[in-house]
Design a protein around this motif. Structure first.
Motif, mmCIF file in Angstrom:
data_model
loop_
_atom_site.group_PDB
_atom_site.id
_atom_site.type_symbol
_atom_site.label_atom_id
_atom_site.label_comp_id
_atom_site.label_asym_id
_atom_site.label_seq_id
_atom_site.Cartn_x
_atom_site.Cartn_y
_atom_site.Cartn_z
ATOM 1 N N ILE A 30 0.882 -1.168 0.000
ATOM 2 C CA ILE A 30 0.000 0.000 0.000
ATOM 3 C C ILE A 30 0.921 1.219 0.000
ATOM 4 C CG2 ILE A 30 -1.734 1.288 1.295
ATOM 5 C CD1 ILE A 30 -2.465 -1.487 2.611
ATOM 6 N N VAL A 31 0.821 2.027 -1.071
ATOM 7 C CA VAL A 31 1.775 3.116 -1.270
ATOM 8 C C VAL A 31 1.066 4.458 -1.358
ATOM 9 C CG1 VAL A 31 3.460 4.102 -2.885
ATOM 10 C CG2 VAL A 31 3.470 1.638 -2.422
ATOM 11 N N VAL A 32 1.632 5.450 -0.687
ATOM 12 C CA VAL A 32 1.240 6.848 -0.902
ATOM 13 C C VAL A 32 2.433 7.531 -1.570
ATOM 14 C CG1 VAL A 32 0.620 9.045 0.164
ATOM 15 C CG2 VAL A 32 -0.329 6.906 1.065
ATOM 16 N N ASN A 33 2.226 7.972 -2.792
ATOM 17 C CA ASN A 33 3.288 8.670 -3.509
ATOM 18 C C ASN A 33 3.319 10.137 -3.113
ATOM 19 O OD1 ASN A 33 4.568 6.748 -5.513
ATOM 20 N ND2 ASN A 33 2.393 6.413 -5.939
ATOM 21 N N ILE A 34 4.524 10.682 -3.045
ATOM 22 C CA ILE A 34 4.697 12.111 -2.770
ATOM 23 C C ILE A 34 5.256 12.754 -4.030
ATOM 24 C CG2 ILE A 34 5.741 13.833 -1.268
ATOM 25 C CD1 ILE A 34 6.181 11.573 0.808
ATOM 26 N N GLU A 35 4.464 13.662 -4.583
ATOM 27 C CA GLU A 35 4.832 14.344 -5.825
ATOM 28 C C GLU A 35 4.215 15.727 -5.822
ATOM 29 O OE1 GLU A 35 4.249 10.229 -8.418
ATOM 30 O OE2 GLU A 35 3.391 12.105 -9.170
ATOM 31 N N LYS A 36 4.880 16.668 -6.473
ATOM 32 C CA LYS A 36 4.329 18.013 -6.653
ATOM 33 C C LYS A 36 3.888 18.628 -5.329
ATOM 34 C CE LYS A 36 2.884 16.749 -11.308
ATOM 35 N NZ LYS A 36 1.766 16.391 -12.200
ATOM 36 N N MET A 37 4.714 18.414 -4.293
ATOM 37 C CA MET A 37 4.459 18.986 -2.971
ATOM 38 C C MET A 37 3.127 18.527 -2.384
ATOM 39 S SD MET A 37 7.192 20.790 -2.488
ATOM 40 C CE MET A 37 6.846 21.893 -1.120
ATOM 41 N N LYS A 38 2.727 17.302 -2.736
ATOM 42 C CA LYS A 38 1.473 16.754 -2.194
ATOM 43 C C LYS A 38 1.617 15.268 -1.907
ATOM 44 C CE LYS A 38 -2.035 19.715 -4.358
ATOM 45 N NZ LYS A 38 -3.115 19.774 -5.365
ATOM 46 N N PHE A 39 0.884 14.816 -0.861
ATOM 47 C CA PHE A 39 0.648 13.393 -0.692
ATOM 48 C C PHE A 39 -0.451 13.058 -1.694
ATOM 49 C CE2 PHE A 39 2.021 14.835 3.564
ATOM 50 C CZ PHE A 39 3.175 14.057 3.683
ATOM 51 N N LYS A 48 -6.774 -1.555 6.783
ATOM 52 C CA LYS A 48 -7.203 -2.360 7.930
ATOM 53 C C LYS A 48 -6.094 -2.374 8.980
ATOM 54 C CE LYS A 48 -10.396 -5.508 5.598
ATOM 55 N NZ LYS A 48 -10.747 -4.517 4.554
ATOM 56 N N ALA A 49 -6.473 -2.532 10.222
ATOM 57 C CA ALA A 49 -5.482 -2.608 11.298
ATOM 58 C C ALA A 49 -4.499 -3.738 11.000
ATOM 59 C CB ALA A 49 -6.178 -2.843 12.633
ATOM 60 N N GLY A 50 -3.245 -3.455 11.203
ATOM 61 C CA GLY A 50 -2.195 -4.429 10.938
ATOM 62 C C GLY A 50 -1.519 -4.236 9.597
ATOM 63 N N GLU A 51 -2.128 -3.402 8.743
ATOM 64 C CA GLU A 51 -1.527 -3.171 7.430
ATOM 65 C C GLU A 51 -0.447 -2.082 7.505
ATOM 66 O OE1 GLU A 51 -4.729 -4.635 4.140
ATOM 67 O OE2 GLU A 51 -5.071 -2.618 4.918
ATOM 68 N N THR A 52 0.436 -2.139 6.529
ATOM 69 C CA THR A 52 1.586 -1.230 6.471
ATOM 70 C C THR A 52 1.443 -0.290 5.289
ATOM 71 O OG1 THR A 52 3.008 -2.902 7.479
ATOM 72 C CG2 THR A 52 4.104 -1.126 6.260
ATOM 73 N N VAL A 53 1.685 0.971 5.528
ATOM 74 C CA VAL A 53 1.663 1.974 4.467
ATOM 75 C C VAL A 53 3.093 2.396 4.170
ATOM 76 C CG1 VAL A 53 0.844 4.265 3.776
ATOM 77 C CG2 VAL A 53 -0.577 2.816 5.258
ATOM 78 N N TYR A 54 3.420 2.467 2.881
ATOM 79 C CA TYR A 54 4.733 2.954 2.440
ATOM 80 C C TYR A 54 4.550 4.310 1.771
ATOM 81 C CZ TYR A 54 6.652 -1.756 3.059
ATOM 82 O OH TYR A 54 7.068 -2.950 3.588
ATOM 83 N N TRP A 55 5.283 5.295 2.245
ATOM 84 C CA TRP A 55 5.321 6.592 1.569
ATOM 85 C C TRP A 55 6.561 6.630 0.698
ATOM 86 C CZ3 TRP A 55 3.077 5.955 6.275
ATOM 87 C CH2 TRP A 55 1.826 6.543 6.469
ATOM 88 N N VAL A 56 6.400 7.010 -0.541
ATOM 89 C CA VAL A 56 7.522 7.053 -1.483
ATOM 90 C C VAL A 56 7.656 8.473 -2.021
ATOM 91 C CG1 VAL A 56 8.445 6.200 -3.667
ATOM 92 C CG2 VAL A 56 7.201 4.635 -2.142
ATOM 93 N N ASN A 57 8.830 9.043 -1.860
ATOM 94 C CA ASN A 57 9.069 10.386 -2.395
ATOM 95 C C ASN A 57 9.598 10.284 -3.826
ATOM 96 O OD1 ASN A 57 9.455 13.066 -2.813
ATOM 97 N ND2 ASN A 57 11.200 13.270 -1.434
ATOM 98 N N ASN A 58 8.836 10.837 -4.747
ATOM 99 C CA ASN A 58 9.199 10.748 -6.166
ATOM 100 C C ASN A 58 9.833 12.022 -6.696
ATOM 101 O OD1 ASN A 58 8.121 8.088 -6.543
ATOM 102 N ND2 ASN A 58 6.079 8.980 -6.453
ATOM 103 N N GLU A 59 10.119 12.976 -5.821
ATOM 104 C CA GLU A 59 10.686 14.229 -6.339
ATOM 105 C C GLU A 59 11.914 14.650 -5.528
ATOM 106 O OE1 GLU A 59 7.572 17.051 -6.239
ATOM 107 O OE2 GLU A 59 7.396 17.082 -4.064
ATOM 108 N N VAL A 60 12.642 15.610 -6.067
ATOM 109 C CA VAL A 60 13.933 16.008 -5.484
ATOM 110 C C VAL A 60 13.745 16.679 -4.124
ATOM 111 C CG1 VAL A 60 15.924 17.536 -5.802
ATOM 112 C CG2 VAL A 60 15.050 16.188 -7.725
ATOM 113 N N MET A 61 12.666 17.418 -3.951
ATOM 114 C CA MET A 61 12.404 18.085 -2.674
ATOM 115 C C MET A 61 12.240 17.043 -1.562
ATOM 116 S SD MET A 61 11.806 20.992 -1.082
ATOM 117 C CE MET A 61 11.325 22.191 -2.328
ATOM 118 N N PRO A 62 12.996 17.156 -0.454
ATOM 119 C CA PRO A 62 12.841 16.195 0.637
ATOM 120 C C PRO A 62 11.510 16.390 1.382
ATOM 121 C CG PRO A 62 14.962 17.332 0.767
ATOM 122 C CD PRO A 62 14.107 18.095 -0.210
#
Ligand code: CO
Length: 132
Positions: free
Chosen positions: A48-57, A65-79
């Protein structure tokens, strides 16, 4: 149950003396598989991924569901990072590691609830995870 990784994440967020006096382990709502950012290539293909792009989640509201893992991925140069106000981890704000381009950060949500988060350097970047 408190895993070693959970313990380390709490130790990173709290003064040791606070832990010694409160010991409120039962309130732990998340587990962090790795305190430090990992390469985006290490994110499982079915994650389960939330992409970070254009200064937005890019997923403003994510339901899991409880117990699941979310991955945030930064796709741009800005940290960017993922930060939660107090209540998620005892009484302190929780700040994920800063993500450079093509880095990811994972959080496993152990309890139901609605968890608003933001990016520390860009507080206007906001989104939420709803855990059912
Ligand atoms: Co940001």
């Amino acid at each position: 149950m408190i895993s070693a990784t959970t313990l380390r994440s709490v130790l990173g967020a709290f003064a040791l003396s606070t832990i010694a006096t409160t010991g409120a382990w039962a309130q732990e709502k998340i587990t962090v598989p790795s305190e430090e950012a990992v390469a985006a290539t290490e994110v499982p293909t079915d994650a389960i991924v939330v992409n970070i792009e254009k200064m937005k989640f890019q997923t403003p509201e994510l339901t899991i569901k409880a117990g699941e893992t979310v991955y945030w991925v930064n796709n741009e140069v800005m940290p960017h990072n993922v930060a939660f106000k107090k209540g998620l981890v005892q009484e302190s704000e929780f700040r994920g590691d800063m993500l450079s381009k093509d880095e990811a950060y994972a959080i496993t949500f152990n309890e139901a609830g609605t968890f608003d988060y933001f990016c520390t350097p860009h507080p206007f970047m906001r989104a939420k995870v709803i855990v059912e």
